[in-house]
Design an enzyme around this catalytic site. Sequence first.
Site, PDB file in Angstrom:
ATOM      1  N   CYS A 150       0.836  -1.210   0.000  1.00  0.00           N
ATOM      2  CA  CYS A 150       0.000   0.000   0.000  1.00  0.00           C
ATOM      3  C   CYS A 150       0.871   1.260   0.000  1.00  0.00           C
ATOM      4  O   CYS A 150       1.863   1.355   0.719  1.00  0.00           O
ATOM      5  CB  CYS A 150      -0.912  -0.016   1.215  1.00  0.00           C
ATOM      6  SG  CYS A 150      -2.023   1.394   1.267  1.00  0.00           S
TER       7      CYS A 150
ATOM      8  N   CYS B 294       0.807   4.725   6.825  1.00  0.00           N
ATOM      9  CA  CYS B 294       0.226   4.544   8.165  1.00  0.00           C
ATOM     10  C   CYS B 294       1.230   3.806   9.059  1.00  0.00           C
ATOM     11  O   CYS B 294       1.641   2.681   8.748  1.00  0.00           O
ATOM     12  CB  CYS B 294      -1.071   3.754   8.065  1.00  0.00           C
ATOM     13  SG  CYS B 294      -2.192   4.403   6.812  1.00  0.00           S
TER      14      CYS B 294
ATOM     15  N   CYS C 189       0.688   0.156  10.266  1.00  0.00           N
ATOM     16  CA  CYS C 189       0.184  -0.875   9.349  1.00  0.00           C
ATOM     17  C   CYS C 189       1.276  -1.721   8.700  1.00  0.00           C
ATOM     18  O   CYS C 189       2.166  -1.207   8.027  1.00  0.00           O
ATOM     19  CB  CYS C 189      -0.674  -0.232   8.271  1.00  0.00           C
ATOM     20  SG  CYS C 189      -1.456  -1.482   7.221  1.00  0.00           S
TER      21      CYS C 189
ATOM     22  N   CYS D 228     -16.277  -9.242   5.950  1.00  0.00           N
ATOM     23  CA  CYS D 228     -15.582  -8.000   5.631  1.00  0.00           C
ATOM     24  C   CYS D 228     -14.360  -8.310   4.774  1.00  0.00           C
ATOM     25  O   CYS D 228     -13.561  -9.186   5.119  1.00  0.00           O
ATOM     26  CB  CYS D 228     -15.088  -7.318   6.903  1.00  0.00           C
ATOM     27  SG  CYS D 228     -16.367  -7.159   8.152  1.00  0.00           S
TER      28      CYS D 228
ATOM     29  N   CYS E 181     -19.098  -6.128   3.942  1.00  0.00           N
ATOM     30  CA  CYS E 181     -18.378  -4.895   4.248  1.00  0.00           C
ATOM     31  C   CYS E 181     -17.084  -4.885   3.433  1.00  0.00           C
ATOM     32  O   CYS E 181     -16.454  -5.935   3.258  1.00  0.00           O
ATOM     33  CB  CYS E 181     -18.062  -4.834   5.737  1.00  0.00           C
ATOM     34  SG  CYS E 181     -17.169  -3.336   6.217  1.00  0.00           S
TER      35      CYS E 181
ATOM     36  N   CYS F 284     -18.832   2.145   8.697  1.00  0.00           N
ATOM     37  CA  CYS F 284     -18.090   1.456   9.744  1.00  0.00           C
ATOM     38  C   CYS F 284     -16.849   2.316   9.950  1.00  0.00           C
ATOM     39  O   CYS F 284     -15.983   2.393   9.067  1.00  0.00           O
ATOM     40  CB  CYS F 284     -17.736   0.049   9.291  1.00  0.00           C
ATOM     41  SG  CYS F 284     -16.641  -0.785  10.447  1.00  0.00           S
TER      42      CYS F 284
ATOM     43  N   ARG G 250     -17.611  -2.400  17.877  1.00  0.00           N
ATOM     44  CA  ARG G 250     -16.916  -3.680  17.588  1.00  0.00           C
ATOM     45  C   ARG G 250     -15.572  -3.722  18.296  1.00  0.00           C
ATOM     46  O   ARG G 250     -14.717  -2.853  18.078  1.00  0.00           O
ATOM     47  CB  ARG G 250     -16.736  -3.843  16.075  1.00  0.00           C
ATOM     48  CG  ARG G 250     -16.127  -5.186  15.689  1.00  0.00           C
ATOM     49  CD  ARG G 250     -16.241  -5.470  14.194  1.00  0.00           C
ATOM     50  NE  ARG G 250     -17.634  -5.479  13.789  1.00  0.00           N
ATOM     51  CZ  ARG G 250     -18.178  -4.634  12.914  1.00  0.00           C
ATOM     52  NH1 ARG G 250     -17.449  -3.738  12.311  1.00  0.00           N
ATOM     53  NH2 ARG G 250     -19.456  -4.708  12.632  1.00  0.00           N
TER      54      ARG G 250
HETATM   55  N1  SAM Z   1      -6.508   0.656   3.189  1.00  0.00           N
HETATM   56  C1  SAM Z   1      -7.771   0.740   3.772  1.00  0.00           C
HETATM   57  C2  SAM Z   1      -7.882   1.817   4.820  1.00  0.00           C
HETATM   58  O1  SAM Z   1      -6.890   2.225   5.364  1.00  0.00           O
HETATM   59  O2  SAM Z   1      -8.993   2.217   5.091  1.00  0.00           O
HETATM   60  C3  SAM Z   1      -8.272  -0.568   4.335  1.00  0.00           C
HETATM   61  C4  SAM Z   1      -7.382  -1.500   5.095  1.00  0.00           C
HETATM   62  S1  SAM Z   1      -6.748  -0.935   6.680  1.00  0.00           S
HETATM   63  C5  SAM Z   1      -5.667  -2.270   7.071  1.00  0.00           C
HETATM   64  C6  SAM Z   1      -8.117  -1.053   7.815  1.00  0.00           C
HETATM   65  C7  SAM Z   1      -7.899  -0.613   9.240  1.00  0.00           C
HETATM   66  O3  SAM Z   1      -7.166  -1.615   9.957  1.00  0.00           O
HETATM   67  C8  SAM Z   1      -7.080   0.632   9.484  1.00  0.00           C
HETATM   68  O4  SAM Z   1      -7.818   1.789   9.294  1.00  0.00           O
HETATM   69  C9  SAM Z   1      -6.684   0.484  10.952  1.00  0.00           C
HETATM   70  O5  SAM Z   1      -7.638   1.104  11.780  1.00  0.00           O
HETATM   71  C10 SAM Z   1      -6.693  -1.022  11.160  1.00  0.00           C
HETATM   72  N2  SAM Z   1      -5.339  -1.524  11.406  1.00  0.00           N
HETATM   73  C11 SAM Z   1      -4.361  -1.707  10.494  1.00  0.00           C
HETATM   74  N3  SAM Z   1      -3.235  -2.156  11.072  1.00  0.00           N
HETATM   75  C12 SAM Z   1      -3.491  -2.247  12.400  1.00  0.00           C
HETATM   76  C13 SAM Z   1      -2.712  -2.645  13.528  1.00  0.00           C
HETATM   77  N4  SAM Z   1      -1.436  -3.007  13.403  1.00  0.00           N
HETATM   78  N5  SAM Z   1      -3.293  -2.622  14.743  1.00  0.00           N
HETATM   79  C14 SAM Z   1      -4.589  -2.240  14.869  1.00  0.00           C
HETATM   80  N6  SAM Z   1      -5.373  -1.861  13.842  1.00  0.00           N
HETATM   81  C15 SAM Z   1      -4.830  -1.846  12.620  1.00  0.00           C
HETATM   82 FE1  SF4 Z   2      -2.721   1.202   3.407  1.00  0.00          FE
HETATM   83 FE2  SF4 Z   2      -2.561  -0.014   5.752  1.00  0.00          FE
HETATM   84 FE3  SF4 Z   2      -2.873   2.617   5.661  1.00  0.00          FE
HETATM   85 FE4  SF4 Z   2      -4.910   0.991   4.891  1.00  0.00          FE
HETATM   86  S1  SF4 Z   2      -4.060   1.193   6.949  1.00  0.00           S
HETATM   87  S2  SF4 Z   2      -4.184   2.840   3.860  1.00  0.00           S
HETATM   88  S3  SF4 Z   2      -3.730  -0.698   4.003  1.00  0.00           S
HETATM   89  S4  SF4 Z   2      -1.089   1.469   4.896  1.00  0.00           S
END
Ligand code: SAM
Ligand code: SF4
Length: 335
Positions: free
Chosen positions: A66, A70, A73, A112, A144, A204, A276
């Site tokens: 991606c 973040c 992530c 989801c 979802c 959500c 949730r």
């Molecule tokens: N890329 C899309 C987005 O950011 O909306 C969808 C996938 S993203 C992985 C979905 C959510 O997973 C993120 O917004 C975050 O809140 C949660 N998430 C991702 N990595 C995480 C982690 N290491 N611990 C807790 N929540 C996490």
């Molecule tokens: Fe990309 Fe992860 Fe950020 Fe979602 S949370 S936008 S998958 S880097």
Amino acid sequence: MTVLIAKDLTFEPVVHRYDWTVDEVRELLERPLMDLLWQAQLVHRTANPGYRVQLASLLSVKTGGCQEDCAYCPQSMHNSSDVEGQPDLVAQIQTVLERARSAKDAGADRFCMGWAWREIRDGAQFEAMLAMVSGVRELGLEACVTAGMLTEKQASRLADAGLTAYNHNLDTSPEYYDQIITTRTYQERIETLQKVRSAGITLCCGGIIGMGESTLDRASLLCVLANINPHPESVPINGLVAVEGTPLQDLPAVDPLEMVRMVATARILMPRSRVRLSAGREQLGREAQILCLQAGADSIFYGDSLLTTSNPDVKTDRELLSQAGVHANWEESDE
Ligand code: SAM
Ligand code: SF4
Ligand code: DTB
């Protein structure tokens, strides 16, 4: 500090408001735990009688690579954790639908699907997403999707395909956002939420705790969520899963009682939303999860994995629900 006593039971527990101030939310978050739990339970038992829990299963359809940065992530290309090289399920509509059917057979009522994208692009992958959404709905499950930003047209096509909910988290406060993500703004996140709502898809939208934010940041995030009118239909509360290779890898585990406080406060602020209890349950332990259920969490992610990390297994979760005396949505109960 205000300590609630029995005579305060005369107050109306369920209040639907969209004008919360950060100070009011912080006052709730920091209440003596017994008072916070009591008020959250009153709201939950009044607004959502019966302690029914929605079981939502997760599948990562497009994993890793991606463009966003973040910090939490494992799927960001900016993080050395970036989990690539897994089978790309995008073209495999049937495989995804088989996973949805298994989730349903195991007792899930929402499925989801996640795409590690900054934004949805048109083309074969989007067409496959639409086919997955209609396939999941045909199985009788809620569907979802979480896939980053989208256009109005894409939102309306997802709605036409029958999408129940779009997950798009605000993650943290507007004030702390640039410490966690620099490749997009809070405002862009809000605009996507507006497009999803305008298309008639439910929202959500929640966040993560344990990323080094302050209590004020948590209050500020909850305040933004609680002032969305109508409230997001579901609100995931995630505890950071500190994954090796991400900038947040060394942060200490979230104090379980902080998750309880977040859930309880979310329940009071958004009486009828599904709150949730999301990532981070493995670190919580059984008793803290039960406190979260008591405080108004009425959904969990159900299945052995989240997107790229693990989740309590199905057997353990069934035991948890039975020990807590709560029922999955579809289960018969004596009430
Ligand atoms: N890329 C899309 C987005 O950011 O909306 C969808 C996938 S993203 C992985 C979905 C959510 O997973 C993120 O917004 C975050 O809140 C949660 N998430 C991702 N990595 C995480 C982690 N290491 N611990 C807790 N929540 C996490
Ligand atoms: Fe990309 Fe992860 Fe950020 Fe979602 S949370 S936008 S998958 S880097
Ligand atoms: C949400 O709020 N949490 C889920 C779901 N929505 C998409 C994702 C949690 C991801 C945890 C880290 C991982 O497994 O990669």
